[in-house]
Design a protein around this motif. Structure first.
Motif, PDB file in Angstrom:
ATOM      1  N   ARG A  32       0.855  -1.181   0.000  1.00  0.00           N
ATOM      2  CA  ARG A  32       0.000   0.000   0.000  1.00  0.00           C
ATOM      3  C   ARG A  32       0.894   1.234   0.000  1.00  0.00           C
ATOM      4  NH1 ARG A  32      -2.102  -3.278   5.014  1.00  0.00           N
ATOM      5  NH2 ARG A  32       0.183  -3.374   5.000  1.00  0.00           N
ATOM      6  N   GLU A 100     -13.341   0.936   2.568  1.00  0.00           N
ATOM      7  CA  GLU A 100     -13.473   0.414   1.207  1.00  0.00           C
ATOM      8  C   GLU A 100     -12.146   0.128   0.513  1.00  0.00           C
ATOM      9  OE1 GLU A 100     -16.257  -0.500   0.346  1.00  0.00           O
ATOM     10  OE2 GLU A 100     -17.757   0.739   1.344  1.00  0.00           O
ATOM     11  N   VAL A 101     -11.056   0.670   1.045  1.00  0.00           N
ATOM     12  CA  VAL A 101      -9.761   0.495   0.381  1.00  0.00           C
ATOM     13  C   VAL A 101      -8.757  -0.231   1.274  1.00  0.00           C
ATOM     14  CG1 VAL A 101      -7.805   1.684  -0.689  1.00  0.00           C
ATOM     15  CG2 VAL A 101     -10.129   2.517  -1.075  1.00  0.00           C
ATOM     16  N   PRO A 104      -9.954  -4.087   3.132  1.00  0.00           N
ATOM     17  CA  PRO A 104      -9.853  -5.273   2.279  1.00  0.00           C
ATOM     18  C   PRO A 104      -8.417  -5.711   1.998  1.00  0.00           C
ATOM     19  CG  PRO A 104     -11.461  -3.726   1.390  1.00  0.00           C
ATOM     20  CD  PRO A 104     -10.720  -3.013   2.470  1.00  0.00           C
ATOM     21  N   LEU A 105      -7.446  -4.838   2.250  1.00  0.00           N
ATOM     22  CA  LEU A 105      -6.042  -5.167   2.009  1.00  0.00           C
ATOM     23  C   LEU A 105      -5.294  -5.453   3.297  1.00  0.00           C
ATOM     24  CD1 LEU A 105      -5.213  -2.551  -0.782  1.00  0.00           C
ATOM     25  CD2 LEU A 105      -6.135  -4.866  -1.024  1.00  0.00           C
ATOM     26  N   VAL A 113     -11.646  -4.087  -3.456  1.00  0.00           N
ATOM     27  CA  VAL A 113     -11.625  -2.673  -3.104  1.00  0.00           C
ATOM     28  C   VAL A 113     -12.551  -1.878  -4.019  1.00  0.00           C
ATOM     29  CG1 VAL A 113      -9.286  -2.807  -2.178  1.00  0.00           C
ATOM     30  CG2 VAL A 113      -9.624  -2.210  -4.571  1.00  0.00           C
ATOM     31  N   TYR A 130     -16.841  -3.001  -7.514  1.00  0.00           N
ATOM     32  CA  TYR A 130     -15.629  -3.384  -6.797  1.00  0.00           C
ATOM     33  C   TYR A 130     -14.661  -4.085  -7.755  1.00  0.00           C
ATOM     34  CZ  TYR A 130     -17.728  -2.359  -2.247  1.00  0.00           C
ATOM     35  OH  TYR A 130     -18.289  -1.719  -1.173  1.00  0.00           O
ATOM     36  N   LEU A 139      -1.385  -1.269  -4.181  1.00  0.00           N
ATOM     37  CA  LEU A 139      -2.302  -0.128  -4.162  1.00  0.00           C
ATOM     38  C   LEU A 139      -1.485   1.149  -4.255  1.00  0.00           C
ATOM     39  CD1 LEU A 139      -5.048   1.368  -3.536  1.00  0.00           C
ATOM     40  CD2 LEU A 139      -4.323   1.264  -1.122  1.00  0.00           C
TER      41      LEU A 139
END
Length: 212
Positions: A32, A100-101, A104-105, A113, A130, A139
């Motif tokens: 990320r 939402e981002v 999920p990671l 996402v 999604y 990401l």
């Protein structure tokens, strides 16, 4: 801070290699990355270059922009259309970004996402579908005011502009945002908080702090 001149091409390749060798401290199979900077610094452009470089290296990439996660106009414009403190504090839906981002990671997450949430022109939800980022994917979140919120970034890149360059490259109708960025510099100190700093006063000749 000592910065050295570099081309955008070399910078992109160096950042891609740094991402490939970065491990998530929390054990997440995803990486990320923050590309933090005022719109005038064009963090989205760097995100596009970096996404292409990572895909050429065999990595799946999801690029998301903070402006896709604005709050509804009734909330972000509560104190007027040109309130710099509201821009700093209220414009971006950071809870939605978490939900939402980032969640999920997390380790054990689904990788599913949401690309964006809110259309600021229509002032309604985008209803975007999604997308699933496979394990090992990256990401790239780009936009302003990303640091200082405990987002679980594995690598942070801050694109900085001098106050004069920021004012010069910000459209006149957006000059009301300049105090928000001055506050961000004073309170969050992104040049100290980021892993890598890129100075983009001259858009043709960036300089960076090196692969810290």
């Amino acid at each position: 801070m000592r910065l050295e001149a570099i081309t955008w091409e070399r910078l992109t390749d160096a950042l891609a290699e740094r991402i490939l060798t970065t491990e998530a401290e929390d054990g997440s199979p995803w990486r990320r990355v923050a590309l933090d900077g005022a719109p005038a610094a064009a963090p989205g452009d760097l995100a596009e270059r970096l996404a292409e470089a990572l895909r050429l290296r065999g990595r799946a990439v999801h690029t998301a922009g903070a402006f896709g996660f604005l709050r509804p106009a009734s909330l972000r414009l509560e104190y007027g259309r040109e309130d710099p403190d509201a821009y700093h504090d209220e414009w971006f839906d950071r809870q939605a970004l978490w939900r939402e981002v980032f969640q999920p990671l997390d380790p054990g997450g689904t990788g599913r996402v949401l690309p964006d949430l809110w259309d600021p022109v229509a002032d309604r939800a985008t209803r975007s579908a999604y997308v699933t980022l496979p394990p090992g994917g990256v990401l790239l979140l780009h936009g302003p005011l990303l640091l200082g919120h405990w987002f679980p970034f594995d690598l942070t890149v801050h694109l900085t502009l001098s106050p004069a360059a920021l004012a010069r490259r910000t459209p006149p109708h957006e000059h009301w945002t300049l105090p928000a960025f001055a506050r961000y510099e004073a309170e969050t100190r992104p040049e100290e908080a980021a892993d890598i700093v890129v100075r983009a006063d001259d858009p043709r000749r960036p300089a960076w702090s090196g692969p810290a």
